[in-house]
Enzyme design. Structure first.
Site, mmCIF file in Angstrom:
data_model
loop_
_atom_site.group_PDB
_atom_site.id
_atom_site.type_symbol
_atom_site.label_atom_id
_atom_site.label_comp_id
_atom_site.label_asym_id
_atom_site.label_seq_id
_atom_site.Cartn_x
_atom_site.Cartn_y
_atom_site.Cartn_z
ATOM 1 N N SER A 127 16.139 2.406 -0.972
ATOM 2 C CA SER A 127 15.188 1.309 -1.147
ATOM 3 C C SER A 127 15.808 0.039 -1.699
ATOM 4 C CB SER A 127 14.049 1.751 -2.072
ATOM 5 O OG SER A 127 13.359 2.849 -1.538
ATOM 6 N N THR A 182 12.435 -2.053 -5.208
ATOM 7 C CA THR A 182 11.833 -3.083 -4.363
ATOM 8 C C THR A 182 11.546 -4.374 -5.116
ATOM 9 O OG1 THR A 182 10.942 -1.530 -2.739
ATOM 10 C CG2 THR A 182 9.842 -3.658 -2.928
ATOM 11 N N ASP A 213 6.070 6.249 -1.393
ATOM 12 C CA ASP A 213 7.430 6.783 -1.326
ATOM 13 C C ASP A 213 7.601 7.966 -2.267
ATOM 14 O OD1 ASP A 213 10.442 6.388 -0.779
ATOM 15 O OD2 ASP A 213 10.348 6.158 -2.949
#
EC number: 3.1.3.1
Length: 500
Positions: free
Chosen positions: A81, A144, A305
């Site tokens: 990620s 993120t 996720d």
């Protein structure tokens, strides 16, 4: 002119106007767009509303433009990620485990940071005078969101408490510190991650008797207090009531940290203490949209996720439905005429569902037949690998003896792993609003922020924004007087769903 023909021409005219309009707001929603997860969530949403599910429609299904994004990292076929976030926020492919740095930086090697920093579309928007925000269901210094503001060679350096002393002594900074110092005027920051903001052993305000939630910082800094300094109309909140009682007209800066680490799954959320994703998005947009120059918002449904990694498909899919609700809320609060909204995922997962299930079968239910090899039933949902692998007396577990409808049921997997892995296939990009037509076909993942920047006239490439200019194709380009991006859950509204 026949009515049908006139309506068709009007539709084409409207489409052209949208493509040429100045982008005032950019929104990007992240973590949603892996095909099996999207389809399963669509069915779940319909079944939650009493329908069979297959015919239901997600908010992202309504977006007129769809593309594919190639998610590999520079050093990984199947990505992580951090590297993917750097791609779709900073516009460059990166190594796995690194955020906000180019591929010249090596994971965990502090001395490869300097000179390899790359900036994000959030900073590009801020530099143009737009308001900017981050909303996530993970900790705000997770992979993120951190790519939007940090430059770090290790995604796990959440605070200095997680960093090796050598890196600290070499001058590298933890991600929580960078959140406060790198772009100090981010207007809205909402998510989890309180413990990384306070000195080591500082009791948490919500869980004072649970040591695992104590502060982690070794430098003794109180970053929440530092964040408040020098800001007018700045508010810090840590629970739902404080958030929803704000008068957004009197708020220019908002920091909301609702859990010590990641926020809880929606199915386990304390509705009195923690806001939902859509509630956070609504407050964020109401604050950001006051800026006449527009805004950029990054929204991440990051616990999608986590649900997949833990093999808990029910948690992941309910998180996806919540993301979809947030996308709808964002759409209701913005205007497609001047807001480019992008919904995508950073990567895929090895999640699947099949088994020739009948129409209307519970998405969490059994396939209509037993295996023709071991004569045992199986659920429609399965993982390629993960913690759901289990043998009973040397054979695959009989799922009919389990509660496969439990919120935390571990779906069966083919290969035993403590945590399920990402998948390597392309993910979808859904887009609507000005210049959304530029999302088409198959693109490298780092293409995404450049389209958003082009549409909103921010970043380095702004030649097409000059008033009265023509581009190389002879198309007249108007100067956006109020161009801006809303990124988030994956407007510029960029909405990221980490589950696809």
């Amino acid at each position: 002119m026949p009515v049908g023909e006139r309506s068709e021409q009007e539709a084409y005219k409207r489409k052209w106007e949208l493509q040429q309009a100045a982008v005032r707001d950019l929104m990007c929603n992240v973590d949603v767009c892996v095909f099996p997860t999207v389809t399963a969530a669509r069915i779940l949403k319909g079944q939650m509303n009493g329908a069979s599910g297959e015919e239901s429609e997600l908010e992202m299904d309504k977006f007129p433009f769809v593309a594919l994004s190639k998610t590999y990292n520079t050093n990984a076929q199947v990505p992580d990620s951090a590297g993917t976030a750097t791609a779709y926020l900073c516009g460059v492919k990166a190594n796995e485990g690194t955020v906000g740095v180019s591929a010249a930086a090596v994971r965990s090697k502090c001395n490869t940071t300097s000179g390899n920093e790359v900036t994000s579309i959030l900073k590009w928007a801020k530099d143009e005078g737009k308001s900017v925000g981050i909303v996530t269901t993970t900790r705000v210094n997770h992979a993120t969101p951190s790519a939007a503001y940090a430059h770090c060679v290790d995604r796990d350096w959440f605070s200095d408490g997680e960093m090796p002393m050598e890196a600290i002594q070499s001058g590298c900074k933890d991600i929580a510190q960078q959140l406060i110092t790198n772009i100090p005027d981010i207007n809205v920051i909402l998510g989890g991650g309180r413990k990384y903001m306070y000195p080591k052993n500082t009791p948490d305000m919500e869980y004072p008797n649970e040591p695992k939630y104590n502060g982690t910082r070794r430098d003794g800094r109180k970053l929440v207090e530092e964040w408040k300094q020098g800001k007018k109309k700045a508010h810090y909140v840590w629970n739902k009531a404080q958030l929803l009682n704000l008068d957004t007209n009197q708020v220019d800066y908002l920091l909301g940290l609702f859990e010590p680490s990641d926020m809880t799954y929606e199915l386990e959320r304390n509705n009195k203490m923690d806001p939902s994703l859509s509630e956070m998005v609504e407050v964020a947009i109401n604050i950001l949209k006051k800026n006449p120059k527009g805004f950029f918002l990054l929204v991440e449904g990051g616990r999608i996720d986590h649900g997949h990694h833990e093999g808990k498909a029910k948690q992941a899919l309910h998180e996806t439905v919540q993301m979809d609700i947030a996308i709808g809320k964002a759409g209701a609060l913005t205007n497609d005429y001047n807001t480019l909204t992008v919904v995508t995922a950073d990567h895929s997962h090895v999640f699947s569902f099949g088994g020739y299930t009948h129409r209307g079968n519970s998405i969490f239910g059994l396939a209509p037949m037993v295996s023709d090899v071991d004569n045992k039933p199986f659920t429609s949902i399965l993982y390629g690998n993960g913690p759901g692998y289990k043998l009973v007396k040397g054979e695959r577990e009989n799922v009919s003896n389990t509660d496969y409808n439990h919120n935390n049921y571990l779906a069966q997997s083919a290969v035993p792993l403590r945590l399920e892995t990402h998948g390597g296939e392309d993910v979808a990009v859904f887009a609507k609003g000005p210049m959304a037509h530029l999302f088409h076909g198959v693109h490298e993942q780092n293409y995404i922020p450049h389209v958003m920047a082009y549409a909103s006239c921010i970043g380095q490439n702004k030649d097409h924004c000059k008033k009265g200019s023509h581009n190389d194709s002879g198309i007249f380009c108007r100067a956006p007087s109020h161009a801006s991006p809303l990124i988030g859950i994956l407007g510029l509204l960029i909405l990221i769903q980490l589950m696809c």
